[in-house]
Design a protein around this motif. Structure first.
Motif, PDB file in Angstrom:
ATOM      1  N   PRO A  61      28.993  55.505  39.208  1.00 50.56           N
ATOM      2  CA  PRO A  61      28.806  54.113  38.821  1.00 50.56           C
ATOM      3  C   PRO A  61      29.391  53.744  37.460  1.00 50.56           C
ATOM      4  N   LEU A  62      30.673  54.046  37.277  1.00 54.25           N
ATOM      5  CA  LEU A  62      31.396  53.645  36.074  1.00 54.25           C
ATOM      6  C   LEU A  62      32.660  52.896  36.479  1.00 54.25           C
ATOM      7  N   THR A  63      32.864  51.728  35.874  1.00 53.64           N
ATOM      8  CA  THR A  63      34.055  50.914  36.096  1.00 53.64           C
ATOM      9  C   THR A  63      34.875  50.866  34.809  1.00 53.64           C
ATOM     10  N   MET A  64      36.172  51.087  34.946  1.00 49.75           N
ATOM     11  CA  MET A  64      37.075  51.059  33.792  1.00 49.75           C
ATOM     12  C   MET A  64      38.069  49.908  33.919  1.00 49.75           C
ATOM     13  N   ILE A  65      38.267  49.183  32.833  1.00 47.58           N
ATOM     14  CA  ILE A  65      39.231  48.080  32.805  1.00 47.58           C
ATOM     15  C   ILE A  65      40.516  48.567  32.146  1.00 47.58           C
ATOM     16  N   LEU A  66      41.637  48.389  32.862  1.00 46.29           N
ATOM     17  CA  LEU A  66      42.962  48.792  32.383  1.00 46.29           C
ATOM     18  C   LEU A  66      43.956  47.662  32.627  1.00 46.29           C
ATOM     19  N   LYS A  67      45.127  47.756  32.025  1.00 54.36           N
ATOM     20  CA  LYS A  67      46.182  46.767  32.246  1.00 54.36           C
ATOM     21  C   LYS A  67      46.939  47.128  33.516  1.00 54.36           C
ATOM     22  N   ALA A  68      46.998  46.188  34.445  1.00 57.17           N
ATOM     23  CA  ALA A  68      47.626  46.448  35.737  1.00 57.17           C
ATOM     24  C   ALA A  68      49.107  46.106  35.718  1.00 57.17           C
ATOM     25  N   LYS A  69      49.864  46.797  36.558  1.00 60.28           N
ATOM     26  CA  LYS A  69      51.246  46.398  36.787  1.00 60.28           C
ATOM     27  C   LYS A  69      51.249  45.044  37.487  1.00 60.28           C
ATOM     28  N   PRO A  70      52.145  44.149  37.101  1.00 59.15           N
ATOM     29  CA  PRO A  70      52.168  42.835  37.751  1.00 59.15           C
ATOM     30  C   PRO A  70      52.670  42.932  39.183  1.00 59.15           C
ATOM     31  N   GLY A  71      52.184  42.011  40.029  1.00 54.42           N
ATOM     32  CA  GLY A  71      52.708  41.863  41.373  1.00 54.42           C
ATOM     33  C   GLY A  71      52.121  42.785  42.420  1.00 54.42           C
ATOM     34  N   ILE A  72      51.113  43.575  42.063  1.00 59.80           N
ATOM     35  CA  ILE A  72      50.512  44.483  43.041  1.00 59.80           C
ATOM     36  C   ILE A  72      49.217  43.894  43.597  1.00 59.80           C
ATOM     37  N   TYR A  73      48.302  43.564  42.713  1.00 61.26           N
ATOM     38  CA  TYR A  73      47.000  43.064  43.152  1.00 61.26           C
ATOM     39  C   TYR A  73      46.984  41.545  43.253  1.00 61.26           C
ATOM     40  N   ALA A  74      46.104  41.044  44.105  1.00 63.19           N
ATOM     41  CA  ALA A  74      45.960  39.594  44.274  1.00 63.19           C
ATOM     42  C   ALA A  74      45.604  38.957  42.934  1.00 63.19           C
ATOM     43  N   PRO A  75      46.310  37.904  42.528  1.00 62.32           N
ATOM     44  CA  PRO A  75      46.015  37.266  41.240  1.00 62.32           C
ATOM     45  C   PRO A  75      44.566  36.820  41.109  1.00 62.32           C
ATOM     46  N   ALA A  76      43.955  36.421  42.222  1.00 64.83           N
ATOM     47  CA  ALA A  76      42.592  35.872  42.166  1.00 64.83           C
ATOM     48  C   ALA A  76      41.569  36.903  41.708  1.00 64.83           C
ATOM     49  N   LEU A  77      41.827  38.188  41.941  1.00 64.03           N
ATOM     50  CA  LEU A  77      40.776  39.165  41.645  1.00 64.03           C
ATOM     51  C   LEU A  77      40.561  39.353  40.151  1.00 64.03           C
ATOM     52  N   SER A  78      41.557  38.998  39.324  1.00 65.21           N
ATOM     53  CA  SER A  78      41.409  39.131  37.873  1.00 65.21           C
ATOM     54  C   SER A  78      41.314  37.794  37.167  1.00 65.21           C
ATOM     55  N   ALA A  79      41.175  36.711  37.932  1.00 67.46           N
ATOM     56  CA  ALA A  79      41.042  35.366  37.352  1.00 67.46           C
ATOM     57  C   ALA A  79      42.179  35.068  36.380  1.00 67.46           C
ATOM     58  N   GLY A  80      43.388  35.567  36.705  1.00 60.85           N
ATOM     59  CA  GLY A  80      44.557  35.271  35.887  1.00 60.85           C
ATOM     60  C   GLY A  80      44.768  36.202  34.706  1.00 60.85           C
ATOM     61  N   LEU A  81      43.848  37.116  34.447  1.00 68.77           N
ATOM     62  CA  LEU A  81      43.993  38.061  33.345  1.00 68.77           C
ATOM     63  C   LEU A  81      44.941  39.201  33.745  1.00 68.77           C
ATOM     64  N   PRO A  82      45.579  39.858  32.767  1.00 73.46           N
ATOM     65  CA  PRO A  82      46.485  40.973  33.089  1.00 73.46           C
ATOM     66  C   PRO A  82      45.758  42.290  33.321  1.00 73.46           C
ATOM     67  N   THR A  83      44.447  42.264  33.264  1.00 73.09           N
ATOM     68  CA  THR A  83      43.664  43.491  33.408  1.00 73.09           C
ATOM     69  C   THR A  83      43.022  43.569  34.788  1.00 73.09           C
ATOM     70  N   VAL A  84      42.729  44.802  35.207  1.00 76.53           N
ATOM     71  CA  VAL A  84      42.041  45.039  36.471  1.00 76.53           C
ATOM     72  C   VAL A  84      40.945  46.082  36.237  1.00 76.53           C
ATOM     73  N   SER A  85      39.808  45.886  36.887  1.00 74.10           N
ATOM     74  CA  SER A  85      38.690  46.823  36.802  1.00 74.10           C
ATOM     75  C   SER A  85      38.752  47.796  37.982  1.00 74.10           C
ATOM     76  N   PHE A  86      38.554  49.079  37.702  1.00 79.14           N
ATOM     77  CA  PHE A  86      38.641  50.109  38.743  1.00 79.14           C
ATOM     78  C   PHE A  86      37.360  50.933  38.798  1.00 79.14           C
ATOM     79  N   ARG A  87      36.974  51.278  40.027  1.00 84.57           N
ATOM     80  CA  ARG A  87      35.813  52.149  40.228  1.00 84.57           C
ATOM     81  C   ARG A  87      36.024  52.995  41.474  1.00 84.57           C
TER      82      ARG A  87
END
Length: 336
Positions: free
Chosen positions: A91-117
């Motif tokens: 149960p640990l989630t880490m926020i990192l900077k994602a490569k653009p164009g891979i994940y749906a824009p909506a999941l990060s609310a427009g931010l360049p970061t993505v949370s992973f678990r």
């Protein structure tokens, strides 16, 4: 549409539904998640719609293999690999900077970061592997309601809204994951407390910021879920009471003289003291770990009784009690 229940025996059907852009709830050790492929904007938007979730409340990407994270972020700091080795799956989630164009824009609310678990549940790890694509997985409840820790909780909120639910039994942790942001210039910071505590994290990576930021301003787009909007609230008003028999006795009396019906959710000893004096009770065990595990089920169970008030036991805000009180305060009404 009647929402289907999936098991290990027909997990392939659930995986195919997800690949086709449908929504399937899955079990984790924390709470049940609302799954959709994280690379599809259309599928991710269906999750927001099913939950009634604000669009600036980001989603967590769930993976079954650390390579799914490594291959989709700009860089993987050594600290992330250290944390993954220590706490994943878990149960640990880490926020990192994602490569653009891979994940749906909506999941990060427009931010360049993505949370992973990487969730610690064998059925969900198998499901993600079968899908072959990471899944988003916000809690599988209607927005603002208590998070689901059982299949019946998900079915109550999501029947007819989603394709199916993978039945993995009751959640063993009961509150959402700890979220740590690894993209701050000042160093790592906890954005949402969970059962993996600051002290446990520091034992692995050394000191982190002493200020734990768990809220976001009205105009601020939060990096983590759980920072901005009211969560976990049943329809019945919830009030927090100090964990003593005396405090509960005084508070119950206050509502009884007003002719109110009262529910009590507390550790076993307190419930035993008042079981015959109130209209509803829920025994939450004998430790703060038990209370975390029981919290959302207790809120839902007592809410179904349509009482006037629910009185919930507080916990010391240390260790895993920080996570418990973070959720309980968000569920509670403002004043007694």
């Amino acid at each position: 549409m009647e929402t289907q229940i999936f098991t290990k025996e027909n997990l392939d059907i659930a995986a195919k539904a997800l690949q086709q852009g449908e929504i399937v709830s899955f079990p984790t050790e924390t709470v049940y998640g609302l799954g959709a492929i994280a690379t599809s904007q259309e599928a991710v938007l269906k999750v927001f719609e099913a939950k009634g979730r604000p669009s600036d409340n980001p989603l967590i990407v769930h993976i079954s293999d650390i390579q799914q994270m490594i291959s989709t972020v700009e860089e993987v700091p050594e600290i992330a690999l250290t944390l993954a080795k220590a706490f994943w799956p878990g149960p640990l989630t880490m926020i990192l900077k994602a490569k653009p164009g891979i994940y749906a824009p909506a999941l990060s609310a427009g931010l360049p970061t993505v949370s992973f678990r990487m969730p610690n549940h064998p059925l969900t790890l198998e499901l993600i592997s079968k899908v072959g694509i990471p899944l988003v997985g916000p809690s599988a409840n209607l927005s603002t309601k208590p998070s689901p820790t059982k299949v019946e909780h998900v079915f109550e909120d999501m029947n007819g809204r989603i394709r199916g639910i993978v039945d993995g039994g009751s959640s063993t942790v009961g509150v959402e994951s700890t979220v740590i942001d690894l993209t701050n210039d000042e160093g790592p910071v906890i954005l949402r407390p969970g059962v993996i505590t600051k002290e446990q994290i520091e034992a692995v990576i050394g000191p982190i910021q002493s200020t734990v930021k768990t809220t976001a301003g009205e105009r601020e787009v939060p990096k983590s879920p759980g920072m901005k909007y009211r969560h976990y609230a049943p329809k019945t008003p919830v009030f927090v009471v100090d964990g003593t028999v005396e405090a509960f006795e005084e508070t119950i009396h206050k509502y009884k003289v007003q002719g109110k019906t009262v529910g009590v959710m507390a550790q076993n000893a307190i419930v035993d003291a008042f079981e015959n004096k109130v209209e509803g009770t829920y025994k939450m065990g004998t430790s703060v770990d038990d209370m975390n595990r029981a919290l959302f089920d207790a809120l839902r169970t007592l809410d179904h009784l349509k009482l006037d008030v629910i009185l919930a036991e507080s916990a010391p805000e240390v260790g895993v009690g920080i996570a418990y009180m973070n959720r309980l305060k968000k569920a509670a009404s403002t004043a007694l």
